[in-house]
Design an enzyme around this catalytic site. Structure first.
Site, PDB file in Angstrom:
ATOM      1  N   GLY A 222       0.636  -1.300  -0.121  1.00 41.86           N
ATOM      2  CA  GLY A 222       0.109  -0.149   0.186  1.00 41.86           C
ATOM      3  C   GLY A 222       0.792   1.307  -0.022  1.00 41.86           C
TER       4      GLY A 222
ATOM      5  N   GLN B 164       3.131  10.128   0.955  1.00 42.41           N
ATOM      6  CA  GLN B 164       4.427   9.451   0.972  1.00 42.41           C
ATOM      7  C   GLN B 164       5.168   9.787  -0.160  1.00 42.41           C
ATOM      8  OE1 GLN B 164       2.169   5.338   2.073  1.00 42.41           O
ATOM      9  NE2 GLN B 164       4.465   5.210   3.151  1.00 42.41           N
TER      10      GLN B 164
ATOM     11  N   CYS C 270       6.104   0.206   7.030  1.00 43.01           N
ATOM     12  CA  CYS C 270       5.722   1.323   6.123  1.00 43.01           C
ATOM     13  C   CYS C 270       6.688   1.574   5.252  1.00 43.01           C
ATOM     14  CB  CYS C 270       5.249   2.467   7.314  1.00 43.01           C
ATOM     15  SG  CYS C 270       4.798   3.980   6.237  1.00 43.01           S
ATOM     16  N   LEU C 271       6.484   1.792   4.183  1.00 45.46           N
ATOM     17  CA  LEU C 271       7.638   2.394   3.194  1.00 45.46           C
ATOM     18  C   LEU C 271       8.349   3.565   3.581  1.00 45.46           C
ATOM     19  CD1 LEU C 271       6.054   1.113  -0.318  1.00 45.46           C
ATOM     20  CD2 LEU C 271       7.763  -0.122   0.686  1.00 45.46           C
TER      21      LEU C 271
ATOM     22  N   HIS D  91      -3.836   1.449   7.859  1.00 46.41           N
ATOM     23  CA  HIS D  91      -2.839   2.114   7.772  1.00 46.41           C
ATOM     24  C   HIS D  91      -2.669   3.327   6.724  1.00 46.41           C
ATOM     25  CE1 HIS D  91       1.824   1.611   7.780  1.00 46.41           C
ATOM     26  NE2 HIS D  91       1.680   2.245   6.608  1.00 46.41           N
ATOM     27  N   GLU D  92      -3.518   2.882   5.481  1.00 49.33           N
ATOM     28  CA  GLU D  92      -3.339   3.675   4.194  1.00 49.33           C
ATOM     29  C   GLU D  92      -3.942   4.992   4.584  1.00 49.33           C
ATOM     30  OE1 GLU D  92      -0.551   3.460   2.724  1.00 49.33           O
ATOM     31  OE2 GLU D  92      -0.213   1.444   3.138  1.00 49.33           O
TER      32      GLU D  92
ATOM     33  N   HIS E  50      -2.430   7.505   6.965  1.00 49.11           N
ATOM     34  CA  HIS E  50      -1.719   8.564   6.171  1.00 49.11           C
ATOM     35  C   HIS E  50      -2.212   9.636   5.768  1.00 49.11           C
ATOM     36  CE1 HIS E  50       2.248   6.638   6.180  1.00 49.11           C
ATOM     37  NE2 HIS E  50       1.892   5.468   5.710  1.00 49.11           N
TER      38      HIS E  50
HETATM   39 NI    NI Z   1       2.631   3.591   5.462  1.00 53.73          NI
END
Ligand code: NI
Length: 159
Positions: free
Chosen positions: A46, A51, A88-89, A130-131, A134
């Site tokens: 995701g 991000q 998380c990226l 999670h997304e 963000h």
């Molecule tokens: Ni993330």
């Protein structure tokens, strides 16, 4: 398509509220394609627009079933609970334990700006939470139970 630069923890944009997308434009189309490419290249499941430095309410998700585009997503319903490791990226190499609902129902617009309902359990439910977090400037590290761990150490333990 192009790989975008992924912002990491400490970058101010990750703490900001993202803005609604009012209409589909060639720029947003391009952003969606780039976000998928960037997510796949980084082996993520995701990615949220902040991000990659864009303050828009846009998320892409692919937990292995099918790719989802979520524009202006809103969580409608949750139930149950799951506690597990999350990464998380924007926090490379790290993971931590987070408790999330085990079922999530959300509404969003797809890339044709058509509203749809998405329901998920387990990984997809976790990913939706999670997304969508963000987009409100919330990171999983704000919700982590205990310390952040190195992904390498956790993988060793599991072997
Ligand atoms: Ni993330």
């Amino acid at each position: 398509m192009a790989i975008r630069n992924i912002r990491t923890l400490g970058d101010a944009i990750l703490k900001k509220e993202a803005k609604e997308i009012k209409e589909m434009t060639p720029k947003v189309e391009q952003l969606i394609d780039d976000m998928f490419e960037t997510m796949y290249e980084a082996n993520g499941v995701g990615l949220a627009a902040p991000q990659v430095g864009i303050r828009k309410r846009l998320v892409v998700i692919d937990c292995g079933e099918e790719p989802y585009v979520l524009i202006n997503p809103v969580i409608l319903e949750t139930s149950g609970e799951q506690t597990g490791n999350e990464g998380c990226l924007s926090v490379p190499g790290k993971c931590g334990v987070v408790t999330r609902p085990n079922y999530v129902k959300a509404k969003a617009y797809d890339r044709n700006m058509k509203e749809y309902i998405i329901e998920g359990t387990e990984l997809l439910a976790r990913c939706l939470c999670h997304e969508i977090d963000h987009l409100s400037g919330i990171m999983y590290v704000d919700k982590v139970e205990g310390a952040l761990m190195d992904v390498e150490d956790v993988e060793e333990e599991e072997e």
